[in-house]
Design an enzyme around this catalytic site. Sequence first.
Site: not given
Length: 798
Positions: A349, A536-537, A542, A644, A648
Amino acid sequence: MQLTKEQFIRDFKDTLHEEQLIKVPAATPTEIFATLAKLVRKYYTDTWIDRNRKLSENQEKIAYYFSIEFLPGRMLETNLLNLGILDLVKEAFADLDVDFNAVKNAEHDMALGNGGLGRLAAAFMDSLATTGYPGFGNGLRYKYGLFKQRIVDGYQVELPDSWFGSTGNVWEIRKDHDVVDVKLFGDVQLQANEEGRIIPVYKNAQVLRAVPYDVPQIGFKNGVINNLRLWDVEIPEEYELNYPTIADRRRVQDITATLYPDDSSYEGKELRLIQEYFMTSAGLQTIIKSYLKLGRPLETIYEKVSVHINDTHPAVAPAEFMRLLIDDYGLSWDKAWEATVKTMSYTNHTILSEALEKWDANLFKTVLPRVYQIVLEIDSRFVAEMTQNNVATDIIENTRIVKDNQIHMANLAIIGGHSVNGVAKLHTELLKEDTLRDFYTLYPDKFNNKTNGIVQRRWTQIAAPELSEAIDATIGTGWRRDIHELQKLNDFADDKAVLDQFYQVKKEAKAKLAAYILETTGIEVSTDAIFDVQVKRLHAYKRQLLNVLHIIKLYWDLKDNPDKDMVPRVFIFGAKAAPGYHFAKSVIKLINELANLINNDASLQGKLKVVFLENYNVSLAELIIPAADVSEQISLASKEASGTSNMKFMMTGAITLATLDGANIEIKDEVGDDNIVIFGMDKDAVYHHYEAHDYYSRGVYENNPVIKRVVDTFVNGTIPNAQSEGSEIYESLIAYNDEYFLLEDFPSYVAAQEYIDALYRDKEKWARMSLLNIANSDKFTSDDTITAYAEEIWNLRK
Ligand code: 26W
């Protein structure tokens, strides 16, 4: 299932009466929730028992998904939906004057996961049941899942999440007849037994009892119920003398107390190794036992069993399986090895090397003395085989399991299994050509891609009921069962009435979120503004900070020119930081202080708002995602394995603002270049910088006055109460050469944001883009992802 509203109301009143000794008007939402759950359990119990009976009668092959995280969120509504009684229950509650939403909110999120990896595991459980494949989960029953986040003075504070609450986990069933023992520590010696077979003799081992709790996974209106098995730890009565003090007992309970809250870097902690081994060993032991009940030979167990290793956390599985087959069941090494490789498969992952688990060999040996011997044996046989095949020594060194006094868990998972997959096309390509390049030369056939997916039912029918009704009104209700029917929406891209309806639906979702924001933060936001969301985290790769840089730019634009013509924006963040991740926590503090500055500056005339919502989790995601206009997917290209939430957002009609990273690329392929906004370097450009070593962030900063002004804002006192965080961030960008290339991507990000602003002004065009995103999101259903796993990796039958 067959049930009338009247029957349900009778059943419900009876159950409430029996369980709580009260009548409906007096009951609290929690009491009603617990009662309803109890009743729902009664409704599905026979189906569940039947499923297990049929699976063993028909000797069906079962895949077991081993994961240290499962993040299902709330289960009530999804269980009702999948049983086909959600509307009925809602109507019945309306008749009884019970507020369904209050009842639904009384359930605590089952938050046994950090982020994407855990949510994906939960999605797969739902999709396995829905597609009808026999796929069972295997994990840990953490008493406190991931920490609960509170924001105090702008700082993240972590609290234990007592998710059992006053009701306990209403869905689980304790299975005492399936308990097994797990051995840790001690010494192991190999001795010959009476038959001359070499067996290990354990001395001073610690014996713990693994107790399974099963949580049903209900398929969507198909009468299928699979099982998610979560293990808890107990002290066996026969060993209780070994634990005379409360402190001794607590140390045991710690094994299933909390989930490690770090999803960015790996820490070689003994307790984590014990957690990983405990759930793996317990799971494998019961799998072998139930397989043997079929009366088949153990050496062909792979014909009826697959074991999937979700990331490296359960990667001790091949070695533990070997131990069980050889030591406990007497198989020869070669037969056991063949069975192991054919049984095991592994998903990677992340390409971030700091997240790949490696255990210190001495620690591993101390905790798992017998497994350690087996790992050494697997490693030396691997090296011997490769040497014999004339594989180059550097390739052998790079791929072997034991080296530099460390056990490389990914290597064990790859060598000990028959399949390795990445989670998006780009990610799998990067695994092949970079992270796992040497393995790819050895075992090209093991590698495959399985792009992630999402449970569309939760993100549309449950999280976005108004949107779902609008879809019904446009293309009928067939999409609720077959998500690919969403494609029919493509025909309405130029239908003004339809576009207007979808636009209104988004507005309603924004209004709901605005109310929540006001209630929880006191910040007033207008639904006419663009809701620009990054949830998100919190992680440097990110690039939440890139988002912040842009906000600061807008702030200065407005300070310079209060009349700047811009569509009002609300920037919404939700993110947990790993408790030990200093930089990530500084970014949270900074966002909160920046929010204070901006939200309280009247001169900005409400054109700019910044909101940080605390404790981002699945339930909050259900509120936030359908309300988003813009979905921020701005990781540095090559770093986000898939993502992911991006899927959504797409499915609920947000426009994706993205780099060419992870599944963003596949989203772009589905929706077309005109209906997504792409910016920044692609993976090749990033890798080019790595090879050429030519990036110099200070140069960028000094030569670009806009960037300089924005970056200086962190250290010139503009943002109050965040001096140390500001300088830490400044240093990361300038002194430490901006590891994730924020400054390089900044100009194209700003341009992309300006393009968004222009697009949003054309209401019809925006609505059309939004509709086309929904129409083409069907590709990302986890029902299809799991079908590919079932057919191509596990070889299951429906
Ligand atoms: C050892 C500490 C640790 C714990 C968890 C390291 C790494 C992890 C996970 C691999 C982190 C994770 O959740 N990865 C995410 O997995 C999602 C599902 O495949 C992807 O969509 C995300 O891109 C990826 O970051």
